[in-house]
Scaffold this active site. Structure first.
Site, PDB file in Angstrom:
ATOM      1  N   LYS A  80       6.956   4.566  -5.389  1.00 36.79           N
ATOM      2  CA  LYS A  80       5.550   4.184  -5.534  1.00 36.79           C
ATOM      3  C   LYS A  80       4.781   4.305  -4.218  1.00 36.79           C
ATOM      4  CE  LYS A  80       6.286  -0.845  -5.043  1.00 36.79           C
ATOM      5  NZ  LYS A  80       5.448  -1.128  -3.883  1.00 36.79           N
ATOM      6  N   ASP A  81       5.513   4.369  -3.078  1.00 36.50           N
ATOM      7  CA  ASP A  81       4.854   4.519  -1.774  1.00 36.50           C
ATOM      8  C   ASP A  81       4.595   5.970  -1.410  1.00 36.50           C
ATOM      9  OD1 ASP A  81       4.976   1.775  -1.346  1.00 36.50           O
ATOM     10  OD2 ASP A  81       6.920   1.870  -0.332  1.00 36.50           O
ATOM     11  N   LEU A 124      -4.338  -3.420  -3.854  1.00 42.45           N
ATOM     12  CA  LEU A 124      -5.611  -3.443  -4.575  1.00 42.45           C
ATOM     13  C   LEU A 124      -5.386  -3.457  -6.079  1.00 42.45           C
ATOM     14  CD1 LEU A 124      -7.798  -0.861  -2.589  1.00 42.45           C
ATOM     15  CD2 LEU A 124      -7.854  -3.351  -2.443  1.00 42.45           C
ATOM     16  N   ARG A 125      -4.339  -2.782  -6.542  1.00 45.69           N
ATOM     17  CA  ARG A 125      -4.015  -2.741  -7.973  1.00 45.69           C
ATOM     18  C   ARG A 125      -3.696  -4.150  -8.480  1.00 45.69           C
ATOM     19  NH1 ARG A 125       0.668  -3.233 -10.404  1.00 45.69           N
ATOM     20  NH2 ARG A 125       1.743  -3.069  -8.409  1.00 45.69           N
ATOM     21  N   ARG A 126      -2.836  -4.855  -7.754  1.00 44.82           N
ATOM     22  CA  ARG A 126      -2.475  -6.216  -8.173  1.00 44.82           C
ATOM     23  C   ARG A 126      -3.665  -7.157  -8.079  1.00 44.82           C
ATOM     24  NH1 ARG A 126       3.092  -5.744  -4.734  1.00 44.82           N
ATOM     25  NH2 ARG A 126       4.420  -4.898  -6.396  1.00 44.82           N
ATOM     26  N   LYS A 127      -4.434  -7.031  -6.999  1.00 49.39           N
ATOM     27  CA  LYS A 127      -5.610  -7.883  -6.810  1.00 49.39           C
ATOM     28  C   LYS A 127      -6.597  -7.702  -7.960  1.00 49.39           C
ATOM     29  CE  LYS A 127      -9.470  -8.757  -3.647  1.00 49.39           C
ATOM     30  NZ  LYS A 127     -10.091  -8.404  -2.339  1.00 49.39           N
ATOM     31  N   ARG A 143       0.729  -8.775   3.900  1.00 48.79           N
ATOM     32  CA  ARG A 143       1.401  -7.561   4.347  1.00 48.79           C
ATOM     33  C   ARG A 143       2.770  -7.901   4.913  1.00 48.79           C
ATOM     34  NH1 ARG A 143      -1.004  -3.498   6.486  1.00 48.79           N
ATOM     35  NH2 ARG A 143       1.119  -2.699   6.410  1.00 48.79           N
ATOM     36  N   GLY A 144       3.578  -6.856   5.117  1.00 46.23           N
ATOM     37  CA  GLY A 144       4.906  -7.024   5.699  1.00 46.23           C
ATOM     38  C   GLY A 144       5.989  -6.682   4.694  1.00 46.23           C
ATOM     39  N   ASN A 145       7.235  -6.609   5.157  1.00 49.78           N
ATOM     40  CA  ASN A 145       8.335  -6.365   4.234  1.00 49.78           C
ATOM     41  C   ASN A 145       8.540  -7.596   3.352  1.00 49.78           C
ATOM     42  OD1 ASN A 145      10.161  -8.218   5.595  1.00 49.78           O
ATOM     43  ND2 ASN A 145      10.424  -6.664   7.178  1.00 49.78           N
ATOM     44  N   ARG A 149       6.870 -11.348   3.754  1.00 49.15           N
ATOM     45  CA  ARG A 149       5.896 -11.852   2.782  1.00 49.15           C
ATOM     46  C   ARG A 149       6.358 -13.160   2.145  1.00 49.15           C
ATOM     47  NH1 ARG A 149       5.261  -7.452  -1.301  1.00 49.15           N
ATOM     48  NH2 ARG A 149       6.850  -6.259  -0.206  1.00 49.15           N
ATOM     49  N   CYS A 234      -2.455   6.081  -3.000  1.00 50.91           N
ATOM     50  CA  CYS A 234      -1.563   4.935  -3.190  1.00 50.91           C
ATOM     51  C   CYS A 234      -2.283   3.600  -3.138  1.00 50.91           C
ATOM     52  CB  CYS A 234      -0.458   4.966  -2.130  1.00 50.91           C
ATOM     53  SG  CYS A 234       0.678   6.345  -2.299  1.00 50.91           S
TER      54      CYS A 234
END
Length: 306
Positions: A80-81, A124-127, A143-145, A149, A234
Site C-alpha cells: 500500500k506504500d 487522509l483516507r482514514r481521517k 506518524r511513525g512506525n 504510534r 498514496c
C-alpha cells in the site's frame, strides 16, 4: 545458486519482519540471502503529515535509489506504500499471499463514540472515512512506525488511533482493546507485501516467482489500477478492495472521499478472476463521471495550498 541475494528493507520492526519473511521463503528454496536495512525519509521526518512532504513513494524511494545504484538486489515493501508507477528499470517480482485487509481502532474505551472524541491517524483516507461516520470528532495527525504510534497513543489524551490490522498482527502488537473497522474501506493493496527487483535481473526474478500468490496479485492489481486512474497517489482519501466472496465470485468496492469526510462517491461490482481485465480502470472512470473528477480537483487544490 552461489549468488547472495541482498534484500533491501526499511529498518522498522514491521519492515524487518516482512523482509525476514521473504528471506526465509527464499532460503527454503535454496537461495542465499542477506538483509540490508535502509532508513527512509518517511521514517526520519515525523513532524509533518505525509501529504505535506510532497514526495511520491516516500517510504520506497530510498530503496529504489539503493537498487538502481547496485547496493541491493531486491526490496520488500508494504504494497500500500508503493506508488502505482514504479521507477524505470524496477518491476514487481512477487506479491505474497495477502494478510488481513481491514483497519482497526485501538482505543481506551468506546464511550466516546456517541459523543466528542479525538482519533489519531496519519492517513487522509482514514481521517476522511472517520469524519464521514463521526463528523463531531476531531482527528489529529499520527506518524511513525507502529511501535512509535502505539506509544504516542498511550502518552496522549486521544480516545483511539487507527492501524492496519496486518501490521500489528505481524509483529504480535495487537492489544486486547481494539475493534475491527469493517465499514472502513482499506487502502489499495493493504495487507499485501510486494517484492521488487531490477527488470534485467533474471536470477532474482526467477527466484521471486516462487513466492508469488496469483490470487492476491490479481486482486491488488485491480485496486491499484483503480487508484492509478483516479490519479490519487498514496495520500488521497481513496479506498479500494477486491476480495473473494466464494469459489467463483469476487467483489470490488472503491470510494473517494472529500478531505473533510462530508462527500463520498462509491462504486461496487461483482466479478470473476480471469474476466476482470480493465475492471479497476473502468470503475474509476465511472466514479470520475459521477462527480469524482470535480472532487479530485478540489482535493488537489486544497493539498497544494496546505
Amino acid at each position: 545458486m552461489t549468488r547472495t541475494i541482498r534484500i533491501g528493507t526499511r529498518d522498522s520492526e514491521l519492515a524487518l519482519w516482512q523482509a525476514n519473511t521473504v528471506r526465509e521463503q527464499l532460503e527454503k528454496s535454496g537461495y542465499t540471502t542477506t538483509l540490508v536495512p535502509v532508513k527512509s525519509t518517511g521514517d526520519i521526518v515525523l513532524d509533518k503529515p505525509l501529504y505535506e512532504l510532497g514526495i511520491t513513494g516516500i517510504f520506497t524511494k530510498t530503496l529504489d535509489v539503493a537498487m538502481l545504484n547496485g547496493d541491493i538486489d531486491i526490496a520488500v515493501h508494504s504494497m500500500k506504500d508503493v506508488p502505482t508507477a514504479l521507477p524505470k528499470g524496477i518491476v514487481e517480482a512477487a506479491v505474497l499471499k495477502r494478510a488481513a485487509t481491514q483497519d482497526i481502532l485501538v482505543h481506551k474505551g468506546l464511550d466516546f463514540l456517541d459523543n466528542k472524541g479525538i482519533i489519531a491517524t496519519g492517513s487522509l483516507r482514514r481521517k476522511a472515512q472517520w469524519l464521514h461516520r463521526y463528523p463531531e470528532h476531531t482527528v489529529v495527525d499520527l506518524r511513525g512506525n507502529v511501535n512509535t504510534r502505539m506509544k504516542k497513543l498511550e502518552d496522549n489524551d486521544w480516545n483511539g488511533a487507527i492501524f492496519a490490522a496486518a501490521g500489528l498482527q505481524r509483529i504480535n502488537l495487537t492489544p486486547d482493546n481494539f475493534i475491527d473497522l469493517d465499514w472502513m474501506i482499506p487502502a489499495p493493496a493493504q495487507g499485501a507485501m510486494l517484492v521488487v527487483a531490477k527488470e534485467e535481473d533474471a536470477f532474482c526474478l526467477e527466484a521471486l516467482s516462487l513466492l508469488n500468490d496469483k490470487e492476491t496479485q490479481e486482486c491488488v492489481a485491480i485496486e491499484r489500477d483503480f487508484l492509478r486512474t483516479l490519479e490519487g497517489g498514496c495520500t488521497a482519501p481513496i479506498g479500494a478492495l477486491a476480495s473473494k466472496v466464494n469459489d467463483v465470485e469476487y467483489r470490488f468496492e472503491g470510494a473517494l472521499f472529500s478531505l473533510d469526510g462530508t462527500q463520498k462517491i462509491q462504486v461496487e461490482e461483482t466479478f470473476s478472476l480471469g474476466k476482470h481485465e480493465g475492471l479497476g480502470k473502468k470503475l474509476a472512470e465511472k466514479l470520475l463521471d459521477e462527480g469524482g473528477k470535480e472532487l479530485m480537483k478540489e482535493i488537489k487544490e486544497i493539498l497544494k495550498k496546505d
